[in-house]
Motif scaffolding. Structure first.
Motif, mmCIF file in Angstrom:
data_model
loop_
_atom_site.group_PDB
_atom_site.id
_atom_site.type_symbol
_atom_site.label_atom_id
_atom_site.label_comp_id
_atom_site.label_asym_id
_atom_site.label_seq_id
_atom_site.Cartn_x
_atom_site.Cartn_y
_atom_site.Cartn_z
ATOM 1 N N ASN A 96 0.809 -1.219 0.000
ATOM 2 C CA ASN A 96 0.000 0.000 0.000
ATOM 3 C C ASN A 96 0.846 1.275 0.000
ATOM 4 O O ASN A 96 0.325 2.360 0.288
ATOM 5 N N ALA A 97 2.134 1.129 -0.295
ATOM 6 C CA ALA A 97 3.008 2.311 -0.329
ATOM 7 C C ALA A 97 2.553 3.261 -1.420
ATOM 8 O O ALA A 97 2.108 2.842 -2.485
ATOM 9 N N LYS A 98 2.655 4.548 -1.133
ATOM 10 C CA LYS A 98 2.247 5.543 -2.116
ATOM 11 C C LYS A 98 3.330 6.598 -2.251
ATOM 12 O O LYS A 98 4.178 6.759 -1.357
ATOM 13 N N GLU A 99 3.307 7.319 -3.336
ATOM 14 C CA GLU A 99 4.290 8.375 -3.554
ATOM 15 C C GLU A 99 4.126 9.449 -2.481
ATOM 16 O O GLU A 99 3.011 9.871 -2.177
ATOM 17 N N GLY A 100 5.238 9.862 -1.893
ATOM 18 C CA GLY A 100 5.192 10.867 -0.832
ATOM 19 C C GLY A 100 4.967 10.280 0.543
ATOM 20 O O GLY A 100 4.750 11.023 1.503
ATOM 21 N N MET A 101 5.041 8.935 0.651
ATOM 22 C CA MET A 101 4.813 8.282 1.939
ATOM 23 C C MET A 101 5.805 8.788 2.998
ATOM 24 O O MET A 101 5.436 9.000 4.152
ATOM 25 N N LEU A 102 7.061 9.021 2.591
ATOM 26 C CA LEU A 102 8.073 9.523 3.518
ATOM 27 C C LEU A 102 8.423 10.994 3.286
ATOM 28 O O LEU A 102 9.028 11.625 4.145
ATOM 29 N N THR A 103 8.058 11.497 2.122
ATOM 30 C CA THR A 103 8.487 12.854 1.755
ATOM 31 C C THR A 103 7.349 13.874 1.774
ATOM 32 O O THR A 103 7.604 15.070 1.693
ATOM 33 N N GLY A 137 -0.256 -6.103 8.438
ATOM 34 C CA GLY A 137 -1.071 -6.119 7.226
ATOM 35 C C GLY A 137 -1.406 -4.731 6.718
ATOM 36 O O GLY A 137 -2.083 -4.583 5.705
ATOM 37 N N LYS A 138 -0.920 -3.708 7.385
ATOM 38 C CA LYS A 138 -1.186 -2.332 6.967
ATOM 39 C C LYS A 138 -0.456 -2.004 5.671
ATOM 40 O O LYS A 138 -0.955 -1.247 4.836
ATOM 41 N N GLU A 139 0.762 -2.540 5.510
ATOM 42 C CA GLU A 139 1.576 -2.369 4.299
ATOM 43 C C GLU A 139 1.779 -0.906 3.915
ATOM 44 O O GLU A 139 1.844 -0.545 2.754
ATOM 45 N N LEU A 140 1.888 -0.053 4.936
ATOM 46 C CA LEU A 140 2.075 1.380 4.721
ATOM 47 C C LEU A 140 2.736 1.965 5.962
ATOM 48 O O LEU A 140 2.404 1.595 7.085
ATOM 49 N N ILE A 141 3.688 2.865 5.753
ATOM 50 C CA ILE A 141 4.340 3.539 6.876
ATOM 51 C C ILE A 141 3.742 4.926 7.035
ATOM 52 O O ILE A 141 3.687 5.696 6.082
ATOM 53 N N ASP A 142 3.259 5.219 8.240
ATOM 54 C CA ASP A 142 2.773 6.561 8.550
ATOM 55 C C ASP A 142 3.156 6.898 9.994
ATOM 56 O O ASP A 142 3.742 6.071 10.701
#
Length: 200
Positions: A96-103, A137-142
Motif C-alpha cells: 500500500n506504499a504511495k508516492e510521498g509516503m516519507l516525503t 497487514g497495513k503495508e504502509l508507513i505513517d
C-alpha cells in the motif's frame, strides 16, 4: 582487526570502510591490554601532527571522512534530507506504499524530530516500521505506525552504542569453560589416506 585491514591494504585495491567513532575506539591506535591495570590502553605511537591533531603512523594511511547527521535549518539542508527520504521510499516494497509516503506532508519533520537526522537511527526506525507494516497487514508507513516504534534515542537511560571490550581477554593457556569439549571428536570425515595404504 587492524592486522586484517593492513593485510587488505597490501593488495592493489581501494577500501571504503564505514564505522562509528573510529578515532575514539582505538582501532587505528593499536590498543594494548595492560595486565597490571587490567584495562585496554592506547599508547602513544610514532606520530605527526596534521591540522593540530596527533596522527599515528597507522592512522596516516587512512583518509578519515566525517559524515555528519542531516540538518533541517536551511533550504539546502532540508532538500538533502528529503532527497535521502525519497531514495529510501523508492526502495520500500510495501503493497500500500504511495508516492510521498516519507516525503509528503509533515513526515520529513516527524522523521527529523524522531531521529535527529542520524542516518543509523533513521534506517532503524524505517526498517522496524516496514517490518511492523508487513506484520500488521497495513503495508504502509505513517506517523501512527512509527509512533509505536521505540528507538534507543527515546530511552535516555540506556548508554549509546559502544564497542564491547572484554574485561579480561581469554588466556591462551587457560581454555574457556564454554569451549571445553564434553564429547570425543567426530572422526567420520578424517582422511586415512588411499584405500590400498590402509589395506596393507
Amino acid at each position: 582487526m587492524l592486522d586484517l585491514i593492513r593485510a587488505f591494504m597490501s593488495l592493489d585495491v581501494t577500501l571504503i570502510l564505514i564505522g562509528v567513532n573510529i578515532s575514539g575506539i582505538g582501532l587505528l591506535r593499536e590498543a594494548k591490554w595492560n595486565k597490571k591495570t587490567r584495562q585496554w590502553e592506547m599508547p602513544q605511537l610514532e606520530s605527526t601532527r596534521i591540522h593540530g591533531l596527533e596522527i599515528t603512523q597507522t592512522e596516516h594511511r587512512f583518509e578519515l571522512i566525517e559524515i555528519d547527521r542531516f540538518r533541517y535549518t536551511t533550504p539546502k539542508q532540508i532538500q538533502a534530507f528529503v532527497d535521502h527520504l525519497a531514495g529510501i521510499e523508492r526502495h520500500l516494497r510495501l503493497l500500500n506504499a504511495k508516492e510521498g509516503m516519507l516525503t509528503g506532508g509533515a513526515m520529513p519533520e516527524y522523521l527529523m524530530r524522531r531521529t535527529g537526522g542520524v542516518v543509523g537511527l533513521l534506517g532503524r526506525l524505517l526498517e522496524d516500521g516496514a517490518y511492523e507494516a508487513m506484520e500488521s497487514g497495513k503495508e504502509l508507513i505513517d506517523e501512527e505506525l512509527l509512533d509505536e516504534i521505540v528507538l534507543r534515542r527515546d530511552e535516555p537511560e540506556k548508554a549509546p552504542d559502544e564497542p564491547i571490550i572484554p574485561a579480561d581477554p581469554p588466556s591462551a593457556d587457560k581454555p574457556s569453560p564454554q569451549t571445553k569439549s564434553t564429547r570425543p571428536r567426530n572422526t567420520t570425515f578424517d582422511d586415512h589416506g588411499p584405500a590400498s595404504a590402509t589395506g596393507s
